[in-house]
Design an enzyme around this catalytic site. Structure first.
Site, PDB file in Angstrom:
ATOM      1  N   GLU A 246      67.885  51.093  13.212  1.00 14.96           N
ATOM      2  CA  GLU A 246      68.575  49.822  13.439  1.00 14.96           C
ATOM      3  C   GLU A 246      68.673  49.483  14.917  1.00 14.96           C
ATOM      4  O   GLU A 246      68.358  48.363  15.341  1.00 14.96           O
ATOM      5  CB  GLU A 246      69.982  49.853  12.828  1.00 14.96           C
ATOM      6  CG  GLU A 246      70.747  48.570  13.105  1.00 14.96           C
ATOM      7  CD  GLU A 246      72.115  48.487  12.447  1.00 14.96           C
ATOM      8  OE1 GLU A 246      72.692  47.392  12.462  1.00 14.96           O
ATOM      9  OE2 GLU A 246      72.587  49.510  11.915  1.00 14.96           O
TER      10      GLU A 246
ATOM     11  N   ASP B  97      69.932  54.252   9.673  1.00 15.86           N
ATOM     12  CA  ASP B  97      71.091  53.480  10.110  1.00 15.86           C
ATOM     13  C   ASP B  97      72.102  54.494  10.650  1.00 15.86           C
ATOM     14  O   ASP B  97      72.714  55.249   9.878  1.00 15.86           O
ATOM     15  CB  ASP B  97      71.703  52.681   8.965  1.00 15.86           C
ATOM     16  CG  ASP B  97      72.722  51.650   9.456  1.00 15.86           C
ATOM     17  OD1 ASP B  97      73.200  51.802  10.594  1.00 15.86           O
ATOM     18  OD2 ASP B  97      73.023  50.706   8.714  1.00 15.86           O
TER      19      ASP B  97
ATOM     20  N   ASP C  35      76.313  52.995   9.376  1.00 14.26           N
ATOM     21  CA  ASP C  35      76.338  51.894   8.421  1.00 14.26           C
ATOM     22  C   ASP C  35      77.806  51.589   8.145  1.00 14.26           C
ATOM     23  O   ASP C  35      78.511  52.393   7.529  1.00 14.26           O
ATOM     24  CB  ASP C  35      75.604  52.272   7.140  1.00 14.26           C
ATOM     25  CG  ASP C  35      75.501  51.082   6.194  1.00 14.26           C
ATOM     26  OD1 ASP C  35      75.292  49.961   6.692  1.00 14.26           O
ATOM     27  OD2 ASP C  35      75.651  51.263   4.977  1.00 14.26           O
TER      28      ASP C  35
ATOM     29  N   THR D 299      79.497  49.534  10.964  1.00 14.44           N
ATOM     30  CA  THR D 299      79.968  49.547  12.352  1.00 14.44           C
ATOM     31  C   THR D 299      81.306  48.828  12.496  1.00 14.44           C
ATOM     32  O   THR D 299      82.198  49.287  13.233  1.00 14.44           O
ATOM     33  CB  THR D 299      78.915  48.910  13.283  1.00 14.44           C
ATOM     34  OG1 THR D 299      77.714  49.692  13.231  1.00 14.44           O
ATOM     35  CG2 THR D 299      79.411  48.858  14.719  1.00 14.44           C
TER      36      THR D 299
ATOM     37  N   ASP E  87      69.803  49.703   5.869  1.00 13.05           N
ATOM     38  CA  ASP E  87      71.012  49.715   5.043  1.00 13.05           C
ATOM     39  C   ASP E  87      70.723  50.243   3.641  1.00 13.05           C
ATOM     40  O   ASP E  87      71.609  50.766   2.973  1.00 13.05           O
ATOM     41  CB  ASP E  87      71.575  48.297   4.891  1.00 13.05           C
ATOM     42  CG  ASP E  87      72.004  47.676   6.204  1.00 13.05           C
ATOM     43  OD1 ASP E  87      72.791  48.314   6.915  1.00 13.05           O
ATOM     44  OD2 ASP E  87      71.553  46.564   6.508  1.00 13.05           O
TER      45      ASP E  87
END
Length: 278
Positions: A70, A90, A93, A95, A220
């Site tokens: 990411e 990620d 995941d 944030t 994700d």
């Protein structure tokens, strides 16, 4: 004969544990928050440090493998899935959850070969729940096998989605209308935990019966897709077609019947693709 992908998975579990420790330690300190594409698209130094830890640890052991991360993509790296063994990462995941110390934060890693997911790992690090799945070998949480609920009646279901601000008013209104449509079927309720990977794992372990989302990314979805598939769940495109990891949209469900009902009820909107160049 040794299984090279199992060796990759074992290494990944150890790296993911270290990443989770880094996240938990960061939660004890002040969190410096930055914006990416919008005021609600957040990133922290911890996101970047965790991704660097994961990629450097894996690249040292597997230098010929490819990566889609990411934060690397946000910094300009390509987001293209090839046949080469590829790690889709990620680092945090959820944030926004991390920033607010809301306890659904995960490290999500999916591993593909020839564009097919071989294994997935999702570590809900505040809960200390390690979800793992290897293609054809089942899904586990902290080593204990997990299965979807098997629920087939959407009116008896708990549904997950995410409700976020969108700059595009048409998309924003469609998102809200879809929530209204699902709620008035009726269903038992809608929840928004804030981490796509954890949402998928909640369906995988039977705590929820469905999850739908438009506008997420391959990082994700990759880890959780392996977990929910190996737990006996159904994963399809929003249109009802085959799941496409780069499509930025999905429906996950405990049964084909529930997935098909959600396809029928919700309205699509265009979110682009992760592998679109330019």
């Amino acid at each position: 004969m040794s299984d090279p992908w199992q060796e990759c998975m074992d290494h990944c579990v150890e790296v993911t544990k270290r990443a989770g420790e880094m996240i938990r330690e960061a939660l004890q300190k002040n969190i410096a928050v930055m914006q990416k594409s919008s005021p609600v698209d957040l990133v922290t130094e911890t996101d970047q440090k965790v991704e660097q830890l994961i990629i450097s640890s894996i690249k040292e052991k597997y230098p010929t493998h490819s990566f889609i991360g990411e934060e690397s993509v946000a910094a300009g790296a390509p987001s293209v899935l090839t046949d080469n063994p590829t790690w889709i990462i990620d680092p945090i995941d959820g944030t926004t959850n991390f920033v607010h110390r809301f306890p659904f934060v995960s490290v999500s890693i999916g591993f593909t070969v020839k564009k097919e997911i071989e294994f997935g790992i999702v570590y809900s690090c505040i809960e200390d729940k390690m979800y793992t799945a290897r293609k054809g070998k089942g899904a586990f949480c902290n080593g204990v096998p997990i299965r979807v609920s098997g629920q087939e009646d959407i009116s008896q279901s708990l549904v997950l989605t995410e409700i976020n601000f969108k700059n595009n008013p048409e998309q924003f209104n469609t998102m809200l209308a879809n929530v209204n449509t699902i709620l008035t079927i009726p269903v038992h309720g809608i929840r928004s935990p804030g981490s796509a990977a954890i949402n998928m794992c909640l369906v995988a372990c039977g705590s929820a019966d469905a999850y739908y989302h438009m506008g997420i990314h391959c990082w994700d979805m990759a880890g959780g897709a392996a977990v929910v598939t190996e737990a006996g769940g159904v994963i399809v495109d929003i249109s009802g077609g085959s799941f496409d990891l780069m499509s930025r949209r999905l429906i996950v469900a405990s049964s084909k019947a529930i997935a098909e009902r959600i396809v029928k009820e919700i309205t699509e909107f265009d979110v682009g693709r992760d592998d679109t160049v330019g």
